[in-house]
Design an enzyme around this catalytic site. Structure first.
Site, mmCIF file in Angstrom:
data_model
loop_
_atom_site.group_PDB
_atom_site.id
_atom_site.type_symbol
_atom_site.label_atom_id
_atom_site.label_comp_id
_atom_site.label_asym_id
_atom_site.label_seq_id
_atom_site.Cartn_x
_atom_site.Cartn_y
_atom_site.Cartn_z
ATOM 1 N N HIS A 1 17.559 30.556 14.968
ATOM 2 C CA HIS A 1 17.011 31.414 14.534
ATOM 3 C C HIS A 1 17.037 32.029 12.935
ATOM 4 C CE1 HIS A 1 14.469 35.074 15.155
ATOM 5 N NE2 HIS A 1 15.451 35.690 14.655
ATOM 6 N N TYR B 1 -7.645 10.811 8.693
ATOM 7 C CA TYR B 1 -6.412 11.565 7.982
ATOM 8 C C TYR B 1 -6.572 11.295 6.548
ATOM 9 C CZ TYR B 1 -3.160 7.471 7.133
ATOM 10 O OH TYR B 1 -2.422 6.445 6.714
ATOM 11 N N ILE B 2 -6.801 10.044 6.019
ATOM 12 C CA ILE B 2 -6.728 9.947 4.330
ATOM 13 C C ILE B 2 -7.951 10.856 3.825
ATOM 14 C CG2 ILE B 2 -7.113 8.267 2.679
ATOM 15 C CD1 ILE B 2 -5.608 6.176 4.226
ATOM 16 N N THR C 1 0.852 -1.221 -0.246
ATOM 17 C CA THR C 1 -0.048 -0.123 0.004
ATOM 18 C C THR C 1 0.867 1.406 -0.087
ATOM 19 O OG1 THR C 1 -1.716 -1.301 1.162
ATOM 20 C CG2 THR C 1 -1.827 1.245 1.170
ATOM 21 N N CYS C 2 2.042 1.538 0.773
ATOM 22 C CA CYS C 2 2.371 2.522 1.158
ATOM 23 C C CYS C 2 3.185 3.091 -0.183
ATOM 24 C CB CYS C 2 3.542 2.205 2.184
ATOM 25 S SG CYS C 2 4.640 3.742 2.623
ATOM 26 N N GLU D 1 11.727 27.039 16.420
ATOM 27 C CA GLU D 1 12.413 27.555 17.783
ATOM 28 C C GLU D 1 11.278 28.108 18.717
ATOM 29 O OE1 GLU D 1 14.262 31.537 17.476
ATOM 30 O OE2 GLU D 1 13.275 31.953 15.565
ATOM 31 N N ALA E 1 1.803 12.149 11.083
ATOM 32 C CA ALA E 1 1.490 13.487 10.319
ATOM 33 C C ALA E 1 0.528 13.322 9.585
ATOM 34 C CB ALA E 1 2.729 13.573 9.459
ATOM 35 N N THR F 1 3.017 2.975 8.346
ATOM 36 C CA THR F 1 4.266 2.418 7.612
ATOM 37 C C THR F 1 5.416 1.970 8.545
ATOM 38 O OG1 THR F 1 3.914 2.857 5.402
ATOM 39 C CG2 THR F 1 5.952 2.377 5.926
ATOM 40 N N ASP G 1 -0.998 -3.484 9.104
ATOM 41 C CA ASP G 1 -2.518 -2.992 8.840
ATOM 42 C C ASP G 1 -3.466 -4.317 9.387
ATOM 43 O OD1 ASP G 1 -1.334 -0.678 8.387
ATOM 44 O OD2 ASP G 1 -2.493 -0.301 6.838
ATOM 45 N N LYS H 1 0.388 9.476 -2.626
ATOM 46 C CA LYS H 1 -0.174 10.676 -2.241
ATOM 47 C C LYS H 1 0.819 11.954 -1.866
ATOM 48 C CE LYS H 1 -0.079 10.873 2.247
ATOM 49 N NZ LYS H 1 -0.228 10.310 3.682
#
Ligand code: FAD
Length: 451
Positions: free
Chosen positions: A432, A175-176, A40-41, A437, A338, A308, A300, A49
């Site tokens: 910076h 998320y998908i 899948t990944c 930061e 994420a 993954t 999964d 994606k």
């Protein structure tokens, strides 16, 4: 000879990782795959994606570039041209995966594998034996959340589109769903995102959820949320989604992103005494053992954390334990993750409500306009949160929405894994000028919750 130390079913993230690691310890390994190598990944998930996300992101980058003084960058997006380049890249990666398997000394066989007896796997009618069997068959889109959902595309078909529909309805709030809604809007489609909850991304920190919803609406996406969804039907050349309050949402195309189901049908689990949960998931213990002696499952198909890196970690832990003489377990509690929307999300550890449920909690926040977007007149905002244990100052959660959030949170995941305290963040010097930061510069807590 049809006898092996390990037969792995599925050459996706988990299957390939386990097979390579086990072969590296000298095991004789057969890996069976009934579709493309990489799973899948690589073939229809994370990789294509993210390539699509990059494509979609140029719309905003071009606008920003103009604000920074660049001229002559206006253009039209050609999804067909992206699709051709994507195909070439995925073909290249599939070849690379085949190379990795061969280099490790594992044997790859194309075909549908099923269990026929303890220690025996049949591949298209031919029997193979092994001392250990690993099920790494992954998951596939679920199509039964509401009536008529079989009419919709899934992420598999969406990633192969060659023309962008003028309008698209994305059904789902995970998320998908939000990632594809964000991507399709970036490419120029009119997007409606429909889900039952008030905010998307159930389970994420509430401050990320409301901010993502707001940011998507600000970008012109329509959110049809807070109402149960009933059925999808065809209307002329397009589709209509019927909602429980009697309203309808119409669009030229529909993406079903309502969730995924472990791939266990037709695997012969009943022949070896493995029962599945109602959603098809195989139950395993902390070492990924199934109920059946000599059979393990990772990734999964076990429906633990469906990501993954988690599938790979479970797979390597299995191979280290069973073939490397190094008993290893995966800690599923602190998994960084994420969401590749615009703006993106990076998150690790406990959300604010989760931490409060466990004891006294200090919450540090920072919200600001990122420099690049602000200069270009954009309305983007970045939001960051640290969730800290009020008793011992340990950082329990890091949450961010804004540019580069996944990259920033991945690095901070090391600090959390090491058990960093807020004091450790305070004594870390800033780089910076960066957005990251701000995580080092949060002085006083916004909120303190006693036990
Ligand atoms: P898979 O990679 O699905 O591999 C299973 C393999 O087994 C498949 O190749 C399948 O063909 C094969 N197979 C199944 N049954 C049989 C059989 N009977 N015989 C032979 N072969 C069989 N995760 C992230 O970490 N980050 C992301 O950004 C991300 N984005 C995603 C985006 C999308 C659109 C999707 C769908 C998923 C995404 N994921 C992401 C999740 C990630 O892809 C999965 O968690 C991961 O691929 C799981 O690996 P796996 O080895 O368990 O299964």
């Amino acid at each position: 000879m049809n006898s092996y130390d390990l037969i792995t079913i599925g050459a996706g993230s988990g299957g390939v990782a386990a097979s390579r690691r086990a072969a590296g310890y000298g095991a004789r390994v057969l890996i069976v795959e009934n579709d493309r190598v990489g799973g899948t990944c690589v073939i229809r998930g994370c990789v294509p994606k993210k390539l699509m996300m990059y494509a979609a992101g140029f719309r905003e980058s071009l606008r920003e570039a103009h604000a920074f003084g660049w001229d002559g960058l206006d253009g039209r997006f050609d999804l067909g041209r992206w699709a051709a380049s994507k195909k070439a890249e995925i073909d290249r990666l599939e070849d690379a995966y085949r190379g990795l398997i061969a280099d490790a000394g594992a044997e790859l066989r194309a075909g549908h594998a099923k269990l026929v007896a303890p220690g025996t796997v049949e591949v298209d009618g031919q029997a193979f034996q092994a001392g250990r069997i690993l099920i790494a068959t992954g998951a596939a889109p679920a199509r039964d959340a509401i009536a008529g959902l079989e009419l919709a595309m899934t992420s598999n078909e969406l990633l192969d589109l060659r023309e962008l529909p003028a309008s698209i309805l994305v059904i789902g709030g995970g998320y998908i769903a939000v990632e594809f809604a964000s991507i399709l809007a970036g490419m120029g489609a009119q997007v409606t995102l429909a889900f039952r909850d008030r905010s998307p991304l159930r389970g994420f920190d509430p401050d990320l959820r409301v901010r993502l919803a707001g940011a998507l609406e600000q970008r012109g996406l329509r959110l049809a949320c807070g109402v149960a969804l009933q059925a999808l039907e065809r209307v002329g050349p397009g589709y209509a989604l019927l909602r429980a309050d009697g309203t309808r949402v119409e669009a030229a195309a529909v993406l079903n992103a309502t969730g995924r189901r472990p791939t266990t049908a037709g695997l012969g689990l009943e022949r070896v005494g493995i029962e599945t949960a109602p959603n098809g998931a195989i139950a395993v213990d902390v070492e990924s053992r199934t109920q059946a002696t000599g059979i393990w499952a990772v990734g999964d198909v076990t429906n633990r954390r469906n990501l993954t890196p988690v599938a790979i970690a479970e797979a390597r832990a299995f191979a280290d334990t069973e073939f490397g003489g190094r008993p290893t377990r995966v800690d599923h509690r602190t998994v960084a993750t994420a969401v590749f929307t615009e703006p993106s999300i990076g998150t690790i550890g406990l959300s604010e409500p989760e931490a409060i449920a466990l004891g006294p909690t200090d919450v540090y926040e920072s919200e600001f306009r990122p420099m690049k977007s602000a200069f270009a007149g954009g309305a983007q905002r970045t939001y960051m949160k640290l969730v800290v244990d009020g008793r011992d100052d340990r950082v329990l959660g890091v949450h961010m929405i804004g540019p580069d959030a996944p990259e920033i949170v991945q690095s901070l995941a090391v600090a959390l894994t090491c058990g960093a305290t807020k004091r450790d963040f305070d004594r870390t010097l800033a780089v910076h000028p960066t957005a990251a930061e701000e995580f080092m510069l949060m002085r006083a807590p916004q909120r303190r919750t006693a036990a």
